[in-house]
Enzyme design. Sequence first.
Site, PDB file in Angstrom:
ATOM      1  N   CYS A 200     -18.287  -3.030 -18.202  1.00 12.48           N
ATOM      2  CA  CYS A 200     -18.484  -2.949 -16.661  1.00 12.48           C
ATOM      3  C   CYS A 200     -19.371  -3.889 -16.240  1.00 12.48           C
ATOM      4  O   CYS A 200     -20.787  -4.042 -16.882  1.00 12.48           O
ATOM      5  CB  CYS A 200     -18.802  -1.504 -16.793  1.00 12.48           C
ATOM      6  SG  CYS A 200     -19.569  -0.929 -15.064  1.00 12.48           S
TER       7      CYS A 200
ATOM      8  N   ASP B 274      -9.821   5.048  -1.900  1.00 14.29           N
ATOM      9  CA  ASP B 274      -8.458   5.775  -3.020  1.00 14.29           C
ATOM     10  C   ASP B 274      -9.079   5.942  -4.549  1.00 14.29           C
ATOM     11  O   ASP B 274     -10.093   6.709  -4.263  1.00 14.29           O
ATOM     12  CB  ASP B 274      -7.836   4.327  -3.015  1.00 14.29           C
ATOM     13  CG  ASP B 274      -8.159   3.835  -4.593  1.00 14.29           C
ATOM     14  OD1 ASP B 274      -8.955   3.873  -5.226  1.00 14.29           O
ATOM     15  OD2 ASP B 274      -7.363   2.656  -5.067  1.00 14.29           O
TER      16      ASP B 274
ATOM     17  N   CYS C  87     -16.092   0.517 -20.969  1.00 16.67           N
ATOM     18  CA  CYS C  87     -17.874   0.314 -20.493  1.00 16.67           C
ATOM     19  C   CYS C  87     -18.561  -0.354 -20.567  1.00 16.67           C
ATOM     20  O   CYS C  87     -19.581  -1.190 -20.348  1.00 16.67           O
ATOM     21  CB  CYS C  87     -19.182   2.072 -20.855  1.00 16.67           C
ATOM     22  SG  CYS C  87     -18.994   3.399 -20.044  1.00 16.67           S
TER      23      CYS C  87
ATOM     24  N   TYR D 103      -6.730   6.090   4.362  1.00 22.33           N
ATOM     25  CA  TYR D 103      -6.864   5.334   3.337  1.00 22.33           C
ATOM     26  C   TYR D 103      -6.409   4.167   3.474  1.00 22.33           C
ATOM     27  O   TYR D 103      -5.803   2.827   3.810  1.00 22.33           O
ATOM     28  CB  TYR D 103      -6.313   5.784   2.094  1.00 22.33           C
ATOM     29  CG  TYR D 103      -5.854   4.987   1.029  1.00 22.33           C
ATOM     30  CD1 TYR D 103      -6.939   3.864   0.211  1.00 22.33           C
ATOM     31  CD2 TYR D 103      -4.722   4.275   0.424  1.00 22.33           C
ATOM     32  CE1 TYR D 103      -7.049   2.900  -0.337  1.00 22.33           C
ATOM     33  CE2 TYR D 103      -4.625   3.198   0.130  1.00 22.33           C
ATOM     34  CZ  TYR D 103      -5.583   2.147  -0.594  1.00 22.33           C
ATOM     35  OH  TYR D 103      -5.548   0.558  -1.530  1.00 22.33           O
TER      36      TYR D 103
ATOM     37  N   CYS E  70     -24.687   2.197 -13.534  1.00 19.92           N
ATOM     38  CA  CYS E  70     -24.638   3.831 -13.561  1.00 19.92           C
ATOM     39  C   CYS E  70     -24.994   4.866 -13.782  1.00 19.92           C
ATOM     40  O   CYS E  70     -25.640   5.389 -15.774  1.00 19.92           O
ATOM     41  CB  CYS E  70     -23.036   3.741 -13.965  1.00 19.92           C
ATOM     42  SG  CYS E  70     -21.745   5.500 -14.930  1.00 19.92           S
TER      43      CYS E  70
ATOM     44  N   GLU F 277       0.699  -1.047  -0.283  1.00 18.33           N
ATOM     45  CA  GLU F 277       0.459   0.556   0.146  1.00 18.33           C
ATOM     46  C   GLU F 277       0.576   1.095  -0.143  1.00 18.33           C
ATOM     47  O   GLU F 277       0.559   2.403  -0.763  1.00 18.33           O
ATOM     48  CB  GLU F 277      -0.973   0.024   1.075  1.00 18.33           C
ATOM     49  CG  GLU F 277      -2.170  -1.088   1.115  1.00 18.33           C
ATOM     50  CD  GLU F 277      -2.772  -0.765  -0.403  1.00 18.33           C
ATOM     51  OE1 GLU F 277      -3.138   0.042  -0.515  1.00 18.33           O
ATOM     52  OE2 GLU F 277      -3.802  -1.992  -1.027  1.00 18.33           O
TER      53      GLU F 277
ATOM     54  N   CYS G 231     -12.993   0.678 -15.479  1.00 10.40           N
ATOM     55  CA  CYS G 231     -13.939   2.461 -15.153  1.00 10.40           C
ATOM     56  C   CYS G 231     -12.858   3.394 -15.378  1.00 10.40           C
ATOM     57  O   CYS G 231     -11.902   3.764 -13.731  1.00 10.40           O
ATOM     58  CB  CYS G 231     -14.729   2.475 -14.044  1.00 10.40           C
ATOM     59  SG  CYS G 231     -15.348   3.972 -14.093  1.00 10.40           S
TER      60      CYS G 231
END
Length: 313
Positions: free
Chosen positions: A224, A159, A221, A141, A230, A58, A214
Amino acid sequence: MASVPPVAPAPLSVARPHDPRDHPDALVARTVAWFDDAARDLPWRRADRTPWGVLVSEVMLQQTPVARVEPVWRAWLDRWPTPANLAAAPTADVLRAWDRLGYPRRALRLADCARAIVERHDGAVPDDEEALRALPGVGEYTAAAVRAFAFGRRSVVVDTNVRRVLARAAGGTALGAPSPTAAERTLAAALVPDDDATAARWAAASMELGAVVCTARAPRCGACPVADLCAWRAAGHPPDEHAHRRRTQAWHGTDRQVRGRVMAALRSAVEPVPRVLLADSGPDRAQVDRCLGSLVEDGLVEQDDAGRYHLPA
């Protein structure tokens, strides 16, 4: 013949943008199911991962692509598989191992974090968010991500990728505001499932969806799993309403570039380097001197009695 009264035209119907809050179960379930099949095989996601390995990943992944991080992460964990190993490492070795990941102060903070884990938690990464946030270099985060990805616990992981997914799916905008808002965090928290396992899986899945489908500039799309939910798609993909507020970050000729060149030269040196040999790190002497001064101030570089520069011992 009697005249027929005119029929009033039916009112035009306007489709209301989809809002994931109306069907959170569908959004979560579909995204998680997609992730089960589409997740990238990353070492810090595997069953043999350790909380320390997740924490290191991270920190390394902040503002750095996965492709650059993975080989450095593997080498790092081979060399320092526990916080105690890193806590005992010389600073120069830590900075050399960080290599060209950029923002090398992260390496110093990670070493400070390892020492704090040893001193405060007997060398074990804590699973409590408050304890995690008290560690050097660990913010909101990172603490939430470690809790979710290392321990499989419920947390609100937001994030840049997750912000983008929620901005489009719920807000109908191309991208969120330049800085996170309280409304974003409220929405993100409302969508997190109650149970630990599903919540942790949702955190990873929503982040992955933003990273590989995305995306900011070329969203796919058609691939997705929640395209029909959406709001941005339903609105016809309007452009970024915050574009005028975003700053583009230059690189060539900046202090960041010069600092990077100085650090690269010092990482490869076996002895302290005279100032004259660092002259080609920047376009002019004043900028190189300014960058050297800032590196010394940041604790990334030291100067000996002869005026030569080297990594901290």
